[in-house]
Structures are given as C-alpha cells and as structure tokens.
Write an enzyme that holds these catalytic residues in place. Structure first.
Site, PDB file in Angstrom:
ATOM      1  N   ASP A  77       0.925  -1.248  -0.086  1.00  0.00           N
ATOM      2  CA  ASP A  77      -0.110  -0.044   0.019  1.00  0.00           C
ATOM      3  C   ASP A  77       1.074   1.180   0.033  1.00  0.00           C
ATOM      4  O   ASP A  77       1.752   1.433   1.006  1.00  0.00           O
ATOM      5  CB  ASP A  77      -1.012   0.068   1.385  1.00  0.00           C
ATOM      6  CG  ASP A  77      -2.019   0.929   1.259  1.00  0.00           C
ATOM      7  OD1 ASP A  77      -1.914   1.895   0.343  1.00  0.00           O
ATOM      8  OD2 ASP A  77      -2.726   1.049   2.018  1.00  0.00           O
ATOM      9  N   ASP A 135      -3.259   2.536  -5.797  1.00  0.00           N
ATOM     10  CA  ASP A 135      -2.131   2.474  -5.016  1.00  0.00           C
ATOM     11  C   ASP A 135      -1.803   1.238  -3.957  1.00  0.00           C
ATOM     12  O   ASP A 135      -0.942   1.277  -3.180  1.00  0.00           O
ATOM     13  CB  ASP A 135      -2.262   3.871  -3.916  1.00  0.00           C
ATOM     14  CG  ASP A 135      -3.410   3.643  -3.288  1.00  0.00           C
ATOM     15  OD1 ASP A 135      -4.455   2.796  -3.541  1.00  0.00           O
ATOM     16  OD2 ASP A 135      -3.697   4.548  -2.246  1.00  0.00           O
ATOM     17  N   GLU A 136      -2.451   0.232  -4.454  1.00  0.00           N
ATOM     18  CA  GLU A 136      -2.547  -1.173  -3.437  1.00  0.00           C
ATOM     19  C   GLU A 136      -2.162  -2.196  -4.733  1.00  0.00           C
ATOM     20  O   GLU A 136      -3.059  -2.249  -5.615  1.00  0.00           O
ATOM     21  CB  GLU A 136      -3.639  -1.321  -2.851  1.00  0.00           C
ATOM     22  CG  GLU A 136      -4.112  -0.067  -1.718  1.00  0.00           C
ATOM     23  CD  GLU A 136      -5.069  -0.180  -0.930  1.00  0.00           C
ATOM     24  OE1 GLU A 136      -5.090  -1.418  -0.519  1.00  0.00           O
ATOM     25  OE2 GLU A 136      -6.024   0.612  -0.677  1.00  0.00           O
TER      26      GLU A 136
END
Length: 404
Positions: A9, A105-106
């Site tokens: 993350d 974003d992960e």
C-alpha cells in the site's frame, strides 16, 4: 503449504507524488483536492502532517481548512499518478507474475512459488520492496505479509507509514481479533452499523458468531465476512494481465447546481443512463438490475436497487428504472447534489432473454425499434464523437411534468 501473500500500500499516494515536485512542503500539512471554486472541492489525499490535524479524505475543503487553517492545497494530476502506479507495479513484476492491483495505489503479490529465488524470507523481501520503491521512486510503502489476501491487507493497514507487518499462523488471532470490525475488508459503514446493533464491534466478535446467524442478517456477504474473520479466505491473487469480469457499469456526477425539480432530475438521470447503456452495449452486456444513489448537499447518501423484468442495455429501460427508484428515495424540492446510476446483475448477450406472454408481446416491436435506434446512435458517436447525438429524454423541456 500456506501461501505467502504480500499486500503493498503506497502511503498517502497522491500527496506523496505531488510532493516529489514540491520537496519544500514535505513537513507542512498538504492536501490534494478538487477545484476549490467548484462543487467538486473535496479532499482526495493528504500527507502525514495533515493527518495529524485530523484532515480526512472525502471531506470538503472548508471542513479541512477549519481543522487546519494553514493547509496547503494542490491540484490533482491523475496521469502522473497512473504513471507512478505503473512504475511501482513494474518493480513488483520482477518478483512474481501474480500481481493484482487493488486500486491505483495498492497491490497484492503472491510470492509462494518465487520467494526461494529471493532468499526465502518474506519479511526481508517486503523490506527490499520498500527500500527499492523509496530509493528509485521517492515513495513509501506499508506492506502486510500473511497467508491470505484479507490478512495481508490488514497487515499493510496495521502500521503506517513505511512499515512491514507479519500476520502469521502463530500471531493472527492476537493481532487481528481485537481490531475494529470496520477494519475488515468489505465491512463498510452500513455493515458496521448493522453489526453494532448486535453487539459486534471487533473482528474477534464477528469470528465468534455463528455463520448461519450472519447469513440471516447479511446474506452471502455475512458468510464471507465470517470466513474472513476466521482466517479462511482462499481467494487467489490474480495476475493484473488477466481480465477481471465486469460486475457493474455505473456513472455518477456532481451537478453544478442542486437539482430541485423532477424535470432536472429526469434530465440528469437520462444523461447518466445514456452513458451506462452505451458502455453495456460496447461490452456486449445486459443489466438485469439497476442501482441508484442520491447525495444531498450535506453529503448524505441514500441508495436503492431493483431487478428488472428482463435484462436490457437500452437507455429508456435504465432511465425508467432509475426514475422509479429516485421516486422512492426523494421528494421535491429537496435538493440533490449528486446522482449515480449503476447497471447491476450483468449477463452476457447469450444469457439475456425475456419471458414474453400475451400481454407483453405487443411491446416487442417497440423494443426492436429502440434497439435499432440506439445502435444507430452508437455508430454516429463512433464516427463523430460522443457528443454528436443525445438521447431525447436528456434534452430539457420547457414545462415541468411529473416523473412517469
């Protein structure tokens, strides 16, 4: 053999990317937001100093400024975020071919069958990834290491920023069961509120419930959450190159001014339904249900959904269903800030059938005519652009009339 799953993350992703161009702002409160002069002015991301003032994602700019008067506001650059997301995932690709993004974003990484190539220590590999992303791209990661996807994600959330957390067979109950139930994947606000009514506030309390009781309360989702809480998640990490089945097709918008009349709402719904129907036809899909969400000026959302009598990809059908749902949720002139229309229960063309009886048979020629009309619209838009032709229901009328 247990799987070895990493959940990576990127910390404060939008804000961190923006600060690469503004290093002088690293130690001051910064937020990325929509246009402060428009109704889209909400906080999209914030850095760690802004977090310490209580600034939250999705709150309005004025709310954030009230908490932190010196908050520095930066405009978003979504192309840049996509570029950095691709760069980060390219690093992940060097360690496994099973990289499944979860948003921009992960990502989950399954390194079960490749870890031996990189030393055999999952936490050491996580630390290597964090170092590489920090050194090569200037961004930081929090990484959870575990034996399933749900616990790996809980691990990446457990300690931030720039940390590695191991959730193993030996420690998972001690680490996870005391956590708030809302920390568990897919436990949103509505589910959290429902569970609280039955005294379920932690993941451990959820795990201790009987599965059939949760199924009665929440349907299949209740059973799934019970499995998650007990460490029984077996979902695979899917390669990002494998196409994910489309589960819904939706479109929403915040309007320049609040909608207060039925005519305004009808036009707004028709525009959204037009977009949804066009995308369904492009994907070769039909919707067997429609879901509508209304947001008021205070950012309170209300939603409702319904199944359709037959699967469809026609603007008129989706518009009519959405209007019926809005009528159940809204009384004019209560202002509406934003609307979302979503096609759900999607099926492929070969599975889209309609049961016709003697009473509905006369509608068949009308539906065939509508199919031809909307196919023609698609061809015109394909040649001249999406704005070349609009569905008639989206055109404003001179006089107010009731919703059908």
């Amino acid at each position: 053999m247990d799987r070895i799953i990493l959940h990576c993350d990127l910390n404060c992703f939008y804000a961190s990317v923006e600060l690469l161009s503004h290093p002088e702002l690293r130690d001051v409160p910064v937020a990325v937001c929509g246009d402060p002069t428009s109704r889209h002015g909400i906080i999209l991301a914030k850095n760690e100093p802004a977090k310490r003032f209580g600034v939250q994602t999705a709150e309005t700019i004025w709310q954030a400024k009230k908490k932190c008067p010196d908050l520095v506001l930066l405009p978003p650059h979504h192309d840049l975020y996509r570029e950095y997301s691709q760069k980060v995932n390219a690093i992940y690709d060097e360690y496994t071919d099973l990289v499944e993004p979860f948003g921009i974003d992960e990502s989950w990484l399954d390194v079960t069958h490749t870890l031996h190539l990189f030393g055999g220590d999952a936490c050491a590999l996580a630390d290597t990834l964090r170092r590489r992303v920090r050194d090569e791209l200037g961004l930081t990661l929090s990484i959870g290491v575990s034996f399933n996807k749900v616990f790996a994600k809980l691990g990446s959330d457990y300690k931030k920023p720039d940390a590695t957390t191991l959730i193993s067979r030996e420690n998972w109950q001690d680490l996870i069961w005391p956590l708030p139930v809302g920390d568990l994947l897919y436990v949103g606000g509505a589910a959290r509120k429902l569970l609280r009514q039955y005294g379920i506030a932690t993941i451990g309390q959820l795990a201790a419930c009987k599965a059939d009781m949760l199924e009665t309360l929440m349907g299949k989702m209740g059973v799934q959450l019970h499995e998650f809480a007990n460490g029984l998640d077996a979902a695979p990490v899917r390669s990002r190159y494998d196409a994910e089945p489309v589960k819904s097709v939706g479109n929403g918008t915040t309007f320049p001014q609040n909608l207060t009349t039925r005519e305004q709402v009808r036009s707004g719904i028709a525009i959204l339904a037009d977009s949804v129907a066009s995308r369904l036809r492009h994907e070769g899909l039909y919707a067997a249900g429609v879901h509508v969400t209304i947001r008021d000026p205070a950012f309170h959302d209300r939603s409702r959904q319904k199944r359709l009598s037959a699967p469809t990809h026609l603007i008129r059908d989706i518009t009519d269903a959405a209007i019926e749902l809005v009528e159940e949720l809204w009384t004019p002139p209560t202002p509406i800030r934003a609307l979302t229309v979503t096609a759900i229960y999607l099926v492929a063309e070969q599975d889209a059938y309609e049961q016709v009886d003697l009473f509905t048979a006369p509608a068949a020629p009308r539906k065939e005519k509508q199919e031809k009309l909307e196919a023609t619209m698609d061809r015109i838009r394909g040649k001249y652009g999406s704005g070349a032709i609009l569905f008639g229901a989206a055109q404003p009328k001179k006089e107010e009339d009731p919703l059908p």
